[in-house]
Design an enzyme around this catalytic site. Structure first.
Site, PDB file in Angstrom:
ATOM      1  N   ASN A  23      -0.227  10.723  15.208  1.00 45.19           N
ATOM      2  CA  ASN A  23       0.144  11.617  14.268  1.00 45.19           C
ATOM      3  C   ASN A  23       1.069  12.691  15.482  1.00 45.19           C
ATOM      4  O   ASN A  23       1.579  13.771  15.672  1.00 45.19           O
ATOM      5  CB  ASN A  23      -0.890  12.170  13.454  1.00 45.19           C
ATOM      6  CG  ASN A  23      -0.812  11.694  12.127  1.00 45.19           C
ATOM      7  OD1 ASN A  23      -0.142  10.774  12.000  1.00 45.19           O
ATOM      8  ND2 ASN A  23      -2.014  11.214  11.436  1.00 45.19           N
ATOM      9  N   CYS A 118       5.307   6.571   3.595  1.00 47.84           N
ATOM     10  CA  CYS A 118       4.436   5.497   2.757  1.00 47.84           C
ATOM     11  C   CYS A 118       4.351   6.196   1.341  1.00 47.84           C
ATOM     12  O   CYS A 118       4.304   7.282   1.105  1.00 47.84           O
ATOM     13  CB  CYS A 118       3.014   6.121   2.895  1.00 47.84           C
ATOM     14  SG  CYS A 118       2.041   4.551   4.534  1.00 47.84           S
ATOM     15  N   ARG A 123       5.295  13.911  -1.269  1.00 48.02           N
ATOM     16  CA  ARG A 123       5.252  14.946  -0.131  1.00 48.02           C
ATOM     17  C   ARG A 123       6.551  15.965   0.626  1.00 48.02           C
ATOM     18  O   ARG A 123       7.731  15.363   1.571  1.00 48.02           O
ATOM     19  CB  ARG A 123       4.666  14.190   0.652  1.00 48.02           C
ATOM     20  CG  ARG A 123       3.480  13.503   0.935  1.00 48.02           C
ATOM     21  CD  ARG A 123       2.657  12.836   2.284  1.00 48.02           C
ATOM     22  NE  ARG A 123       3.185  11.891   2.620  1.00 48.02           N
ATOM     23  CZ  ARG A 123       3.014  11.063   2.998  1.00 48.02           C
ATOM     24  NH1 ARG A 123       2.192  12.055   4.471  1.00 48.02           N
ATOM     25  NH2 ARG A 123       3.654   9.875   3.963  1.00 48.02           N
ATOM     26  N   VAL A 125      10.063  18.375   1.626  1.00 45.00           N
ATOM     27  CA  VAL A 125      10.197  18.649   2.599  1.00 45.00           C
ATOM     28  C   VAL A 125      10.251  20.246   2.639  1.00 45.00           C
ATOM     29  O   VAL A 125      10.524  21.017   3.522  1.00 45.00           O
ATOM     30  CB  VAL A 125      10.789  17.673   3.491  1.00 45.00           C
ATOM     31  CG1 VAL A 125      10.423  16.475   3.783  1.00 45.00           C
ATOM     32  CG2 VAL A 125      12.164  18.249   3.149  1.00 45.00           C
ATOM     33  N   ILE A 331      -5.330  16.021  -1.490  1.00 47.76           N
ATOM     34  CA  ILE A 331      -4.169  16.330  -0.437  1.00 47.76           C
ATOM     35  C   ILE A 331      -3.118  15.869  -0.569  1.00 47.76           C
ATOM     36  O   ILE A 331      -2.079  16.441  -1.093  1.00 47.76           O
ATOM     37  CB  ILE A 331      -4.653  15.947   0.920  1.00 47.76           C
ATOM     38  CG1 ILE A 331      -5.818  16.630   1.370  1.00 47.76           C
ATOM     39  CG2 ILE A 331      -3.155  16.244   1.313  1.00 47.76           C
ATOM     40  CD1 ILE A 331      -5.583  18.240   1.481  1.00 47.76           C
ATOM     41  N   ARG A 401       2.259   0.517  11.207  1.00 46.44           N
ATOM     42  CA  ARG A 401       2.120   1.881  12.085  1.00 46.44           C
ATOM     43  C   ARG A 401       1.471   2.914  12.473  1.00 46.44           C
ATOM     44  O   ARG A 401       2.023   3.461  12.443  1.00 46.44           O
ATOM     45  CB  ARG A 401       2.637   2.608   9.929  1.00 46.44           C
ATOM     46  CG  ARG A 401       4.088   1.424  10.506  1.00 46.44           C
ATOM     47  CD  ARG A 401       3.961   2.839   8.306  1.00 46.44           C
ATOM     48  NE  ARG A 401       4.874   3.914   8.752  1.00 46.44           N
ATOM     49  CZ  ARG A 401       4.378   4.679   8.464  1.00 46.44           C
ATOM     50  NH1 ARG A 401       3.835   4.564   6.948  1.00 46.44           N
ATOM     51  NH2 ARG A 401       4.044   6.065   8.544  1.00 46.44           N
TER      52      ARG A 401
END
Length: 423
Positions: A23, A118, A123, A125, A331, A401
């Site tokens: 990350n 994933c 999620r 933007v 999360i 990944r």
């Protein structure tokens, strides 16, 4: 598609080297777009996501050379000839959106496809876009692409107040603000080590940043950034994952390059569960104190809390704990997709919305299971290490990944594990 076969065979012993953080590296690589001088990253992980980001940067006109068996990335964006990040590449990985801020800041325009990644929740933007708008960007969503333009004279400093903590949005805003005119203040900023690592790299490139690692970051824009060489920080998620191997199987394993400050909340939960973590000259050593771990409750939180990216692996450990554990995922939604596969191995798990209740069993049983995402795939491998018999994990392309040489690393400490390559 390839599969991994794991046979539970008792305690583990030895050392596992921990790679640079995926990350962090995926965030550092787009920083090359901010300068026309070379940026070199050392301690880079060798993963499929890194190859995807390489393909994306090269499609924009950047040059990327992988040296020393891929552990050094030498990049240059001196001749960008394209400002459109196409869907065919961006769809593979959410981190692709991180090219938006740098291109917009340096050259004043960018067209970037909405990203993929994933299947662990929506999620969106929108926080990225809201941050760039605070710096003066004019944004339009059209045909699945973000069309972004800076005002005449470039982006300007502004105040970015995030309503929610977002690592990616903080990273995009931080990079864009380095070349914006004036002062930018980011509040409710993410505090993850990857943010600190990015700020360190940008500072080496000439950026003026204060407060990285806190919830308020201040950036004084500069006219240009120059080249630099920067080591990628240790991967705290890979670290935490392999720390769980001796916790599940018994024995003692030393994680080379491990740092407790990267996984403090995780270490606290391991201690509560009956797992000892001690610092060594080379990293961290981990061993289980008794024959079984104790049940613990876990709630995922932004850093410095318990990482969502270690929730699936922690669930695998708690499947054989003494007592009942409750895991609360705060999360991402849809992040208990590994639970049905663990049930196939004899686990007792009850999922209701964002909460999973795990009742420990004496022994898991080997079974054929299917990986649903990156962290779920490795959680099933960990469960297989503790199971009676053989576990076959399919769809392990997810694993590539985020984990390099997982079979080699676990074999090195005594695990019975094999990758079956299907034609």
């Amino acid at each position: 598609m390839d599969s991994i076969v794991v046979t539970g065979n008792g305690e583990l012993a030895g050392q596992i080297p921990i790679a640079g953080a995926k990350n962090a590296c995926l965030t550092l690589m787009p920083a090359t777009l901010l300068s026309d001088e070379p940026l070199t990253l050392t301690n880079a992980p060798r993963l499929s996501d890194i190859r995807t980001m390489t393909d994306l940067l090269e499609s924009l006109g950047a040059e990327v050379s992988r040296l020393q068996d891929g552990q050094v990335l030498a990049m240059s964006s001196h001749d960008l000839n394209n400002h459109r990040a196409d869907y065919d590449i961006v769809r593979k990985m959410r981190a692709s959106i991180l090219v938006l801020g740098p291109m917009l800041a340096r050259d004043g325009h960018a067209v970037v496809s909405l990203p993929g990644g994933c299947a662990i929740g929506a999620r969106p933007v929108d926080l990225h876009l809201r941050a760039l708008e605070a710096l003066g960007a004019d944004l339009e969503l059209k045909d699945g692409y973000v069309h972004a333009k800076a005002p005449t004279g470039g982006l300007h400093g502004g105040r970015i107040d995030f309503p929610l903590v977002s690592v990616g949005a903080t990273e995009n805003a931080l990079m864009a603000a380095t070349l914006a005119r004036g002062t930018t203040i980011i509040t409710n900023a993410a505090r993850e080590p990857e943010i600190v690592d990015l700020a360190l790299c940008l500072t080496k490139m000439g950026a003026r940043i204060e407060g990285a690692g806190t919830d308020t970051i201040t950036i004084e824009g500069v006219d240009r950034l120059h080249g630099a060489t920067h080591p990628v920080v240790t991967d705290r998620i890979e670290l935490g994952t392999y720390m769980l191997a001796p916790a599940i199987c018994g024995g003692e394993v030393e994680l080379l390059g491990g740092r407790r400050d990267l996984v403090g909340a995780f270490c606290d939960k391991l201690d509560e569960a009956g797992v000892e973590v001690r610092e060594t000259d080379a990293g961290l050593a981990v061993r289980r104190r008794g024959d079984h771990v104790k049940a613990v409750d876990v709630t995922t939180e932004p850093f410095p809390g318990f990482p969502t990216d270690l929730q699936a692996q922690m669930m695998a450990l708690l499947c054989t704990a003494d007592g009942v554990s409750v895991l609360e995922e705060k999360i991402f939604e849809n992040r208990f997709m590994h639970a049905p596969e663990l049930l196939r191995m004899g686990a007792k798990i009850d999922v209701h919305g964002g909460t999973a209740t795990v009742t420990g069993v004496k022994q898991l049983k080997g079974a054929p299971v299917m990986a649903t995402d990156l962290r779920a795939s490795v959680s099933l491998i960990l469960a297989g290490l503790a199971a009676d018999g053989e576990t076959t994990v399919s769809r392990v392309y997810h694993l590539d990944r985020g984990y390099e040489h997982v079979v080699r690393k676990l074999e090195g400490v005594g695990a019975k594990i094999e990758r079956i390559r299907n034609k």
